[in-house]
Design a protein around this motif. Sequence first.
Motif, PDB file in Angstrom:
ATOM      1  N   TYR A  20       1.405  -7.032  10.432  1.00 56.32           N
ATOM      2  CA  TYR A  20       1.911  -6.951   9.064  1.00 56.32           C
ATOM      3  C   TYR A  20       3.052  -7.940   8.904  1.00 56.32           C
ATOM      4  O   TYR A  20       3.961  -7.976   9.734  1.00 56.32           O
ATOM      5  N   TYR A  25       4.337  -9.221   2.850  1.00 53.42           N
ATOM      6  CA  TYR A  25       3.621  -7.934   2.760  1.00 53.42           C
ATOM      7  C   TYR A  25       2.102  -8.074   2.845  1.00 53.42           C
ATOM      8  O   TYR A  25       1.370  -7.414   2.128  1.00 53.42           O
ATOM      9  N   GLU A  27      -1.324  -7.897   5.332  1.00 45.98           N
ATOM     10  CA  GLU A  27      -1.841  -7.363   6.584  1.00 45.98           C
ATOM     11  C   GLU A  27      -2.751  -8.404   7.224  1.00 45.98           C
ATOM     12  O   GLU A  27      -3.576  -9.020   6.547  1.00 45.98           O
ATOM     13  N   GLU A  39      -4.298  -8.072   1.314  1.00 49.98           N
ATOM     14  CA  GLU A  39      -3.163  -7.603   0.540  1.00 49.98           C
ATOM     15  C   GLU A  39      -3.308  -6.094   0.373  1.00 49.98           C
ATOM     16  O   GLU A  39      -4.387  -5.595   0.059  1.00 49.98           O
ATOM     17  N   VAL A  40      -2.216  -5.367   0.583  1.00 51.13           N
ATOM     18  CA  VAL A  40      -2.237  -3.919   0.415  1.00 51.13           C
ATOM     19  C   VAL A  40      -1.982  -3.614  -1.057  1.00 51.13           C
ATOM     20  O   VAL A  40      -0.953  -3.984  -1.613  1.00 51.13           O
ATOM     21  N   GLU A  41      -2.945  -2.948  -1.683  1.00 53.86           N
ATOM     22  CA  GLU A  41      -2.835  -2.594  -3.098  1.00 53.86           C
ATOM     23  C   GLU A  41      -1.986  -1.339  -3.273  1.00 53.86           C
ATOM     24  O   GLU A  41      -1.679  -0.637  -2.310  1.00 53.86           O
ATOM     25  N   LEU A  42      -1.603  -1.045  -4.506  1.00 53.16           N
ATOM     26  CA  LEU A  42      -0.765   0.114  -4.795  1.00 53.16           C
ATOM     27  C   LEU A  42      -1.403   1.429  -4.374  1.00 53.16           C
ATOM     28  O   LEU A  42      -0.704   2.372  -3.976  1.00 53.16           O
ATOM     29  N   ASP A  43      -2.730   1.506  -4.431  1.00 51.92           N
ATOM     30  CA  ASP A  43      -3.409   2.741  -4.047  1.00 51.92           C
ATOM     31  C   ASP A  43      -3.682   2.818  -2.541  1.00 51.92           C
ATOM     32  O   ASP A  43      -4.303   3.754  -2.062  1.00 51.92           O
ATOM     33  N   GLY A  44      -3.228   1.809  -1.787  1.00 45.42           N
ATOM     34  CA  GLY A  44      -3.406   1.796  -0.340  1.00 45.42           C
ATOM     35  C   GLY A  44      -4.637   1.055   0.132  1.00 45.42           C
ATOM     36  O   GLY A  44      -4.820   0.860   1.328  1.00 45.42           O
ATOM     37  N   SER A  45      -5.493   0.648  -0.784  1.00 47.17           N
ATOM     38  CA  SER A  45      -6.686  -0.099  -0.395  1.00 47.17           C
ATOM     39  C   SER A  45      -6.300  -1.542  -0.052  1.00 47.17           C
ATOM     40  O   SER A  45      -5.208  -2.004  -0.363  1.00 47.17           O
ATOM     41  N   LEU A  46      -7.220  -2.233   0.588  1.00 51.41           N
ATOM     42  CA  LEU A  46      -6.982  -3.615   0.991  1.00 51.41           C
ATOM     43  C   LEU A  46      -7.866  -4.562   0.187  1.00 51.41           C
ATOM     44  O   LEU A  46      -9.041  -4.287  -0.009  1.00 51.41           O
TER      45      LEU A  46
END
Length: 63
Positions: A20, A25, A27, A39-46
């Motif tokens: 990371y 920010y 991954e 990229e880590v999205e707001l909902d935790g998905s990539l």
Amino acid sequence: MRCPNCNSKDIGIIGVNQYYCWNCYIELTIEDNIVYLHEVELDGSLSSLNDIFPEEERKLERF
């Protein structure tokens, strides 16, 4: 190792072959000496960022 996105050395390990970047920010996952960026999205998905960087730029150099 440096982040292919921002060139920062501020990389932390989060799992086996998973890193990371604390600067931008992103991954990073390493498989077969190729770095895969997400990229880590707001909902935790990539979301994949591999289409931004050619595979040649994502290959790890051997010393």
